[in-house]
Write a protein that holds these residues in place. Sequence first.
Motif, mmCIF file in Angstrom:
data_model
loop_
_atom_site.group_PDB
_atom_site.id
_atom_site.type_symbol
_atom_site.label_atom_id
_atom_site.label_comp_id
_atom_site.label_asym_id
_atom_site.label_seq_id
_atom_site.Cartn_x
_atom_site.Cartn_y
_atom_site.Cartn_z
ATOM 1 N N THR A 21 57.219 39.878 60.663
ATOM 2 C CA THR A 21 58.432 40.643 60.953
ATOM 3 C C THR A 21 58.094 42.095 61.252
ATOM 4 O O THR A 21 58.636 42.688 62.194
ATOM 5 C CB THR A 21 59.400 40.562 59.764
ATOM 6 N N ALA A 22 57.197 42.670 60.469
ATOM 7 C CA ALA A 22 56.784 44.053 60.700
ATOM 8 C C ALA A 22 56.172 44.207 62.096
ATOM 9 O O ALA A 22 56.469 45.172 62.812
ATOM 10 C CB ALA A 22 55.776 44.476 59.631
ATOM 11 N N GLN A 23 55.330 43.264 62.468
ATOM 12 C CA GLN A 23 54.687 43.318 63.784
ATOM 13 C C GLN A 23 55.716 43.259 64.908
ATOM 14 O O GLN A 23 55.632 43.992 65.895
ATOM 15 C CB GLN A 23 53.680 42.173 63.915
ATOM 16 N N ASP A 24 56.704 42.390 64.748
ATOM 17 C CA ASP A 24 57.715 42.230 65.797
ATOM 18 C C ASP A 24 58.586 43.478 65.914
ATOM 19 O O ASP A 24 58.816 43.983 67.024
ATOM 20 C CB ASP A 24 58.578 41.009 65.497
ATOM 21 N N LEU A 25 59.074 43.985 64.791
ATOM 22 C CA LEU A 25 59.928 45.165 64.840
ATOM 23 C C LEU A 25 59.148 46.385 65.334
ATOM 24 O O LEU A 25 59.682 47.219 66.084
ATOM 25 C CB LEU A 25 60.523 45.441 63.457
ATOM 26 N N TYR A 26 57.889 46.478 64.938
ATOM 27 C CA TYR A 26 57.041 47.581 65.408
ATOM 28 C C TYR A 26 56.897 47.530 66.929
ATOM 29 O O TYR A 26 56.930 48.568 67.596
ATOM 30 C CB TYR A 26 55.675 47.496 64.738
ATOM 31 N N SER A 27 56.765 46.317 67.464
ATOM 32 C CA SER A 27 56.621 46.161 68.917
ATOM 33 C C SER A 27 57.870 46.608 69.666
ATOM 34 O O SER A 27 57.816 46.883 70.862
ATOM 35 C CB SER A 27 56.307 44.701 69.270
ATOM 36 N N GLN A 28 58.997 46.677 68.949
ATOM 37 C CA GLN A 28 60.255 47.120 69.553
ATOM 38 C C GLN A 28 60.521 48.609 69.320
ATOM 39 O O GLN A 28 61.610 49.106 69.605
ATOM 40 C CB GLN A 28 61.409 46.297 68.983
ATOM 41 N N GLY A 29 59.519 49.307 68.775
ATOM 42 C CA GLY A 29 59.637 50.750 68.603
ATOM 43 C C GLY A 29 60.107 51.205 67.243
ATOM 44 O O GLY A 29 60.461 52.380 67.060
ATOM 45 N N ALA A 30 60.104 50.291 66.257
ATOM 46 C CA ALA A 30 60.560 50.650 64.913
ATOM 47 C C ALA A 30 59.477 51.374 64.129
ATOM 48 O O ALA A 30 58.279 51.270 64.426
ATOM 49 C CB ALA A 30 60.987 49.395 64.156
ATOM 50 N N TYR A 31 59.904 52.090 63.096
ATOM 51 C CA TYR A 31 59.024 52.652 62.086
ATOM 52 C C TYR A 31 59.084 51.688 60.895
ATOM 53 O O TYR A 31 60.172 51.228 60.520
ATOM 54 C CB TYR A 31 59.492 54.043 61.667
ATOM 55 N N ILE A 32 57.922 51.378 60.320
ATOM 56 C CA ILE A 32 57.846 50.328 59.309
ATOM 57 C C ILE A 32 57.305 50.865 57.989
ATOM 58 O O ILE A 32 56.201 51.418 57.923
ATOM 59 C CB ILE A 32 56.939 49.169 59.775
ATOM 60 N N ALA A 33 58.092 50.681 56.911
ATOM 61 C CA ALA A 33 57.636 50.979 55.557
ATOM 62 C C ALA A 33 57.295 49.655 54.890
ATOM 63 O O ALA A 33 58.188 48.850 54.597
ATOM 64 C CB ALA A 33 58.723 51.705 54.775
ATOM 65 N N LEU A 34 56.009 49.410 54.693
ATOM 66 C CA LEU A 34 55.540 48.159 54.105
ATOM 67 C C LEU A 34 55.476 48.287 52.591
ATOM 68 O O LEU A 34 54.786 49.172 52.071
ATOM 69 C CB LEU A 34 54.149 47.814 54.643
ATOM 70 N N LEU A 35 56.158 47.425 51.881
ATOM 71 C CA LEU A 35 56.125 47.404 50.424
ATOM 72 C C LEU A 35 55.429 46.132 49.967
ATOM 73 O O LEU A 35 55.827 45.023 50.363
ATOM 74 C CB LEU A 35 57.543 47.450 49.840
ATOM 75 N N ASP A 36 54.402 46.271 49.136
ATOM 76 C CA ASP A 36 53.671 45.085 48.681
ATOM 77 C C ASP A 36 52.814 45.474 47.479
ATOM 78 O O ASP A 36 52.578 46.659 47.229
ATOM 79 C CB ASP A 36 52.791 44.529 49.805
ATOM 80 N N MET A 37 52.328 44.450 46.774
ATOM 81 C CA MET A 37 51.467 44.690 45.616
ATOM 82 C C MET A 37 50.016 44.905 46.018
ATOM 83 O O MET A 37 49.281 45.616 45.347
ATOM 84 C CB MET A 37 51.544 43.510 44.643
ATOM 85 N N ASN A 38 49.596 44.258 47.089
ATOM 86 C CA ASN A 38 48.199 44.266 47.488
ATOM 87 C C ASN A 38 47.893 45.502 48.329
ATOM 88 O O ASN A 38 48.231 45.561 49.513
ATOM 89 C CB ASN A 38 47.879 42.983 48.275
ATOM 90 N N THR A 39 47.276 46.482 47.704
ATOM 91 C CA THR A 39 47.008 47.746 48.388
ATOM 92 C C THR A 39 46.075 47.573 49.571
ATOM 93 O O THR A 39 46.300 48.147 50.653
ATOM 94 C CB THR A 39 46.410 48.765 47.403
ATOM 95 N N ASP A 40 45.010 46.802 49.403
ATOM 96 C CA ASP A 40 44.055 46.614 50.498
ATOM 97 C C ASP A 40 44.729 45.960 51.703
ATOM 98 O O ASP A 40 44.547 46.401 52.847
ATOM 99 C CB ASP A 40 42.879 45.752 50.032
ATOM 100 N N ALA A 41 45.511 44.904 51.449
ATOM 101 C CA ALA A 41 46.205 44.218 52.537
ATOM 102 C C ALA A 41 47.232 45.140 53.186
ATOM 103 O O ALA A 41 47.419 45.128 54.410
ATOM 104 C CB ALA A 41 46.881 42.954 52.019
ATOM 105 N N GLY A 42 47.882 45.965 52.362
ATOM 106 C CA GLY A 42 48.868 46.894 52.896
ATOM 107 C C GLY A 42 48.258 47.930 53.805
ATOM 108 O O GLY A 42 48.785 48.213 54.893
#
Length: 263
Positions: A21-42
Amino acid sequence: MRIQDRTFIISGGSSGLGLATAQDLYSQGAYIALLDMNTDAGEDAVTQLGKERARFFEVDVSDTDSIASAVEGAVKWVKDTGMELGGVISAAGVGNPGKIVDRNNEPLPISAIDFVLNINLRGTLDLVRQCVPHMTQVKPLGPDGERGVIVLVSSSAAFDGQPGQVAYAASKGAVASLTLPLARDLAQYGIRVVTIAPSLFESGMSAMMSDKVRKSLERVMEFPRRAGRGEEFAKLVRQGVENVMLNGVVVRLDGAMRMPSRL
């Protein structure tokens, strides 16, 4: 609602359906705040997307203070960029199957039930309630005066859960059930709520399945007879964001799959 130059907060955003979802919205010009537990993956996801329009915020959605810290950081970033908050996608979730009583006649530990409910249900509601006060302050846009959209993730298990899915189905069924009242709560602010209920999709959760279980599930799908792909889920999220008439609805995304009692 326009996606370009709006910020979207995505929990569970560094992998699986959240990352797609982040990839798709980013491709449409969005700014993305990713929230997750895994810091390395984030951090890897931010690098993959592009650091100009993506940020990672560590969070444990079962912990209120952790959510508060992540939301505070995301909102500060929004103020720094000037790209207003457009939506929240709550994609963090866990499965953890277990029958209500096992073969030794021992009940499912309440800790196992709490673990699933705290992430899938409580974590979803907690993230939403902490983001909404910031969304209500956004300047209304367009002829309808829309401020934003909340996209929640339920599951086909909410409707036809299998043995061992009591806690999971309870959590996802609750997400489906709260969709309409949440939409009604937020209607006065021009904030919509859309819930997606996927079936078998390629994700971190499905990756833990054995080949036997996966093939059994694929056999009961009508068409297409395969697991869904992240980009297919993301397309429906995008439609949920863009189509203002989608509100207070739970959309099954399941290839006409109805999970049987036994595989």
